[in-house]
Scaffold this motif. Structure first.
Motif, mmCIF file in Angstrom:
data_model
loop_
_atom_site.group_PDB
_atom_site.id
_atom_site.type_symbol
_atom_site.label_atom_id
_atom_site.label_comp_id
_atom_site.label_asym_id
_atom_site.label_seq_id
_atom_site.Cartn_x
_atom_site.Cartn_y
_atom_site.Cartn_z
ATOM 1 N N ASN A 151 0.830 -1.210 0.000
ATOM 2 C CA ASN A 151 0.000 0.000 0.000
ATOM 3 C C ASN A 151 0.862 1.257 0.000
ATOM 4 N N TRP A 152 1.946 1.215 0.756
ATOM 5 C CA TRP A 152 2.859 2.358 0.816
ATOM 6 C C TRP A 152 3.530 2.595 -0.542
ATOM 7 N N LEU A 153 4.012 1.531 -1.200
ATOM 8 C CA LEU A 153 4.637 1.674 -2.514
ATOM 9 C C LEU A 153 3.654 2.244 -3.531
ATOM 10 N N GLN A 154 2.400 1.834 -3.437
ATOM 11 C CA GLN A 154 1.385 2.359 -4.353
ATOM 12 C C GLN A 154 1.101 3.830 -4.073
ATOM 13 N N SER A 155 0.989 4.184 -2.804
ATOM 14 C CA SER A 155 0.691 5.579 -2.446
ATOM 15 C C SER A 155 1.836 6.521 -2.805
ATOM 16 N N GLU A 156 3.058 5.985 -2.853
ATOM 17 C CA GLU A 156 4.221 6.796 -3.209
ATOM 18 C C GLU A 156 4.548 6.713 -4.707
ATOM 19 N N ASN A 157 3.638 6.114 -5.479
ATOM 20 C CA ASN A 157 3.773 6.017 -6.945
ATOM 21 C C ASN A 157 5.003 5.228 -7.390
ATOM 22 N N LEU A 158 5.345 4.195 -6.637
ATOM 23 C CA LEU A 158 6.474 3.337 -6.990
ATOM 24 C C LEU A 158 6.021 1.969 -7.508
ATOM 25 N N TRP A 159 4.737 1.710 -7.502
ATOM 26 C CA TRP A 159 4.275 0.361 -7.818
ATOM 27 C C TRP A 159 4.646 -0.065 -9.235
ATOM 28 N N ASP A 160 4.616 0.846 -10.206
ATOM 29 C CA ASP A 160 4.967 0.491 -11.588
ATOM 30 C C ASP A 160 6.444 0.139 -11.731
ATOM 31 N N GLU A 166 9.077 -9.526 -8.394
ATOM 32 C CA GLU A 166 8.896 -8.980 -7.048
ATOM 33 C C GLU A 166 7.417 -8.950 -6.673
ATOM 34 N N LYS A 167 6.568 -8.595 -7.613
ATOM 35 C CA LYS A 167 5.126 -8.597 -7.347
ATOM 36 C C LYS A 167 4.626 -10.016 -7.077
ATOM 37 N N GLU A 168 5.213 -10.982 -7.763
ATOM 38 C CA GLU A 168 4.854 -12.378 -7.525
ATOM 39 C C GLU A 168 5.185 -12.776 -6.090
ATOM 40 N N PHE A 169 6.354 -12.365 -5.619
ATOM 41 C CA PHE A 169 6.720 -12.644 -4.224
ATOM 42 C C PHE A 169 5.767 -11.950 -3.257
ATOM 43 N N LEU A 170 5.414 -10.719 -3.560
ATOM 44 C CA LEU A 170 4.570 -9.948 -2.657
ATOM 45 C C LEU A 170 3.160 -10.519 -2.546
ATOM 46 N N SER A 171 2.726 -11.257 -3.568
ATOM 47 C CA SER A 171 1.372 -11.816 -3.559
ATOM 48 C C SER A 171 1.334 -13.311 -3.249
ATOM 49 N N SER A 295 15.561 5.559 -23.846
ATOM 50 C CA SER A 295 14.335 6.336 -24.005
ATOM 51 C C SER A 295 13.144 5.678 -23.325
ATOM 52 N N LEU A 296 13.314 4.421 -22.905
ATOM 53 C CA LEU A 296 12.217 3.716 -22.259
ATOM 54 C C LEU A 296 11.936 4.280 -20.877
ATOM 55 N N ILE A 297 10.675 4.227 -20.472
ATOM 56 C CA ILE A 297 10.327 4.558 -19.097
ATOM 57 C C ILE A 297 10.851 3.437 -18.210
ATOM 58 N N VAL A 298 11.470 3.787 -17.104
ATOM 59 C CA VAL A 298 12.105 2.791 -16.240
ATOM 60 C C VAL A 298 11.045 2.121 -15.369
ATOM 61 N N THR A 299 10.518 1.023 -15.882
ATOM 62 C CA THR A 299 9.515 0.253 -15.142
ATOM 63 C C THR A 299 10.171 -0.964 -14.503
ATOM 64 N N GLY A 300 9.376 -1.717 -13.753
ATOM 65 C CA GLY A 300 9.912 -2.871 -13.045
ATOM 66 C C GLY A 300 10.429 -3.969 -13.949
ATOM 67 N N GLU A 301 9.867 -4.055 -15.167
ATOM 68 C CA GLU A 301 10.294 -5.119 -16.074
ATOM 69 C C GLU A 301 11.787 -5.066 -16.373
ATOM 70 N N LEU A 302 12.359 -3.875 -16.378
ATOM 71 C CA LEU A 302 13.785 -3.752 -16.684
ATOM 72 C C LEU A 302 14.654 -4.462 -15.651
ATOM 73 N N TRP A 303 14.177 -4.529 -14.430
ATOM 74 C CA TRP A 303 14.961 -5.201 -13.382
ATOM 75 C C TRP A 303 15.040 -6.704 -13.632
ATOM 76 N N ASP A 304 13.941 -7.306 -14.003
ATOM 77 C CA ASP A 304 13.937 -8.744 -14.268
ATOM 78 C C ASP A 304 14.727 -9.106 -15.512
ATOM 79 N N ASP A 305 14.966 -8.135 -16.398
ATOM 80 C CA ASP A 305 15.647 -8.416 -17.665
ATOM 81 C C ASP A 305 17.118 -7.981 -17.663
ATOM 82 N N VAL A 306 17.675 -7.676 -16.500
ATOM 83 C CA VAL A 306 19.067 -7.207 -16.453
ATOM 84 C C VAL A 306 20.000 -8.282 -17.003
ATOM 85 N N ASP A 307 20.920 -7.850 -17.864
ATOM 86 C CA ASP A 307 21.930 -8.758 -18.435
ATOM 87 C C ASP A 307 23.125 -8.807 -17.500
ATOM 88 N N THR A 308 23.411 -9.989 -16.969
ATOM 89 C CA THR A 308 24.578 -10.149 -16.080
ATOM 90 C C THR A 308 25.654 -11.010 -16.720
#
Length: 310
Positions: A151-160, A166-171, A295-308
């Motif tokens: 709820n806090w992440l959503q209220s602070e506009n960080l949910w996207d 991470e959302k899978e873990f949270l649910s 140029s992409l908006i930095v959404t959560g998907e970029l974290w799961d797709d990081v090239d290591t």
């Protein structure tokens, strides 16, 4: 009276990366014999094959064997003709690798150390990712607090900016112990970003785990979970980009070292915590926009797709 001409001093080093032989038997002939190739100028003592080229253990590149032998004057001329700034970066990075026990890894192309055209995600986006990583690492230990933090992440506009995994873990009603343990390491990634954003003065060494002083500094300078974030996120700035990129390359080369251990079966000569190094490598690769379309908006998907990969 006889006057003998003094034989010119010879220094043996890789023509590409300047690695110098350490006396170990790094080379193997096709006949199966292993030896220090510079004791015989490239000739196998067993089958007598003369090798024209020699592979460098430091950079992995092949060079003509004859090109490894230099005089001090030739080496000095190369140093003077090269980019002094990039050479300084090379020496700094390689000295840190050696300090950790990674003795035979070198930079063969100075251009690899040219960060002038590199870009990072905005400090705001880095701050958002830092807060999310901090929250996830906390929730890995405190599952019952997940609804309130969501709820806090959503209220602070960080949910996207929360990633799908991470959302899978949270649910997930009952995340596995392995999942929770893996996510608990996110605190290391959060601290790495805090260091990038000058909220932590220095990163603990890779061979030291559980630095309470750094954790105390992090908690003192980063908002507690549940606090307002808008002002904090809007005032963030990066430290020196040279420091950030060197840290990324350090962990990238450490990852290469550990990968190579799997293939050559050699013993780990470091005390580096591989998980900490991996977490730093991942988050610093995420931070570097060369791995994504900036140029992409930095959404959560970029974290799961990081090239290591290295």
């Amino acid at each position: 009276m006889l006057f003998w001409k003094k034989k010119p001093e010879t220094i043996i080093q890789c023509p590409r990366c300047e690695w110098q032989p350490d006396g170990e038997k790094h080379w193997a002939c096709g006949c199966g014999y292993s030896w220090n190739t510079f004791e015989t100028k490239g000739k196998c003592p067993s089958c007598k094959k003369q090798w024209a080229d020699t592979r460098c253990p430091g950079c992995g590149q092949m060079s003509p064997h004859k090109d490894w032998y230099k005089t001090p004057e030739e080496i000095e001329a190369v140093e003077k003709s090269a980019n002094t700034v990039l050479r300084a970066k090379k020496k700094s990075l390689e000295s840190r690798l050696i300090d950790y026990g990674i003795k035979n890894y070198r930079v063969s192309h100075l251009e690899y150390l040219d960060y002038s055209k590199a870009k990072l995600h905005s400090p705001y986006d880095a701050g958002c990712r830092m807060i999310i990583l901090y929250a996830i690492s906390y929730l890995a230990h405190k599952l019952e607090d997940r609804p309130a933090v969501c709820n806090w992440l959503q209220s602070e506009n960080l949910w996207d900016k929360v990633s799908p995994s991470e959302k899978e873990f949270l649910s997930d009603p009952s995340p596995s112990e392995e999942t929770r343990q893996n996510l608990s390491w996110y605190i290391e990634t959060a601290i790495t970003l805090a260091w990038c954003l000058t909220k932590v003065s220095s990163l603990p060494r890779l061979d030291i785990e559980g630095d309470d002083k750094t954790m105390d500094e992090f908690q003192e300078n980063v908002p507690a979970l549940g606090e307002p974030l808008a002002f904090f996120l809007s005032t963030l700035e990066y430290r020196s980009l040279d420091e950030i990129y060197e840290e990324n390359l350090l962990n990238e080369m450490a990852a290469t070292y550990f990968r190579d251990l799997l293939f050559n079966g050699k013993k780990d000569e470091t005390k580096i915590n591989r998980i900490i190094s991996y977490e730093r490598h991942k988050v610093l690769n995420w931070l570097n926009t060369q791995y994504v379309d900036e140029s992409l908006i930095v959404t959560g998907e970029l974290w799961d797709d990081v090239d290591t990969s290295t």
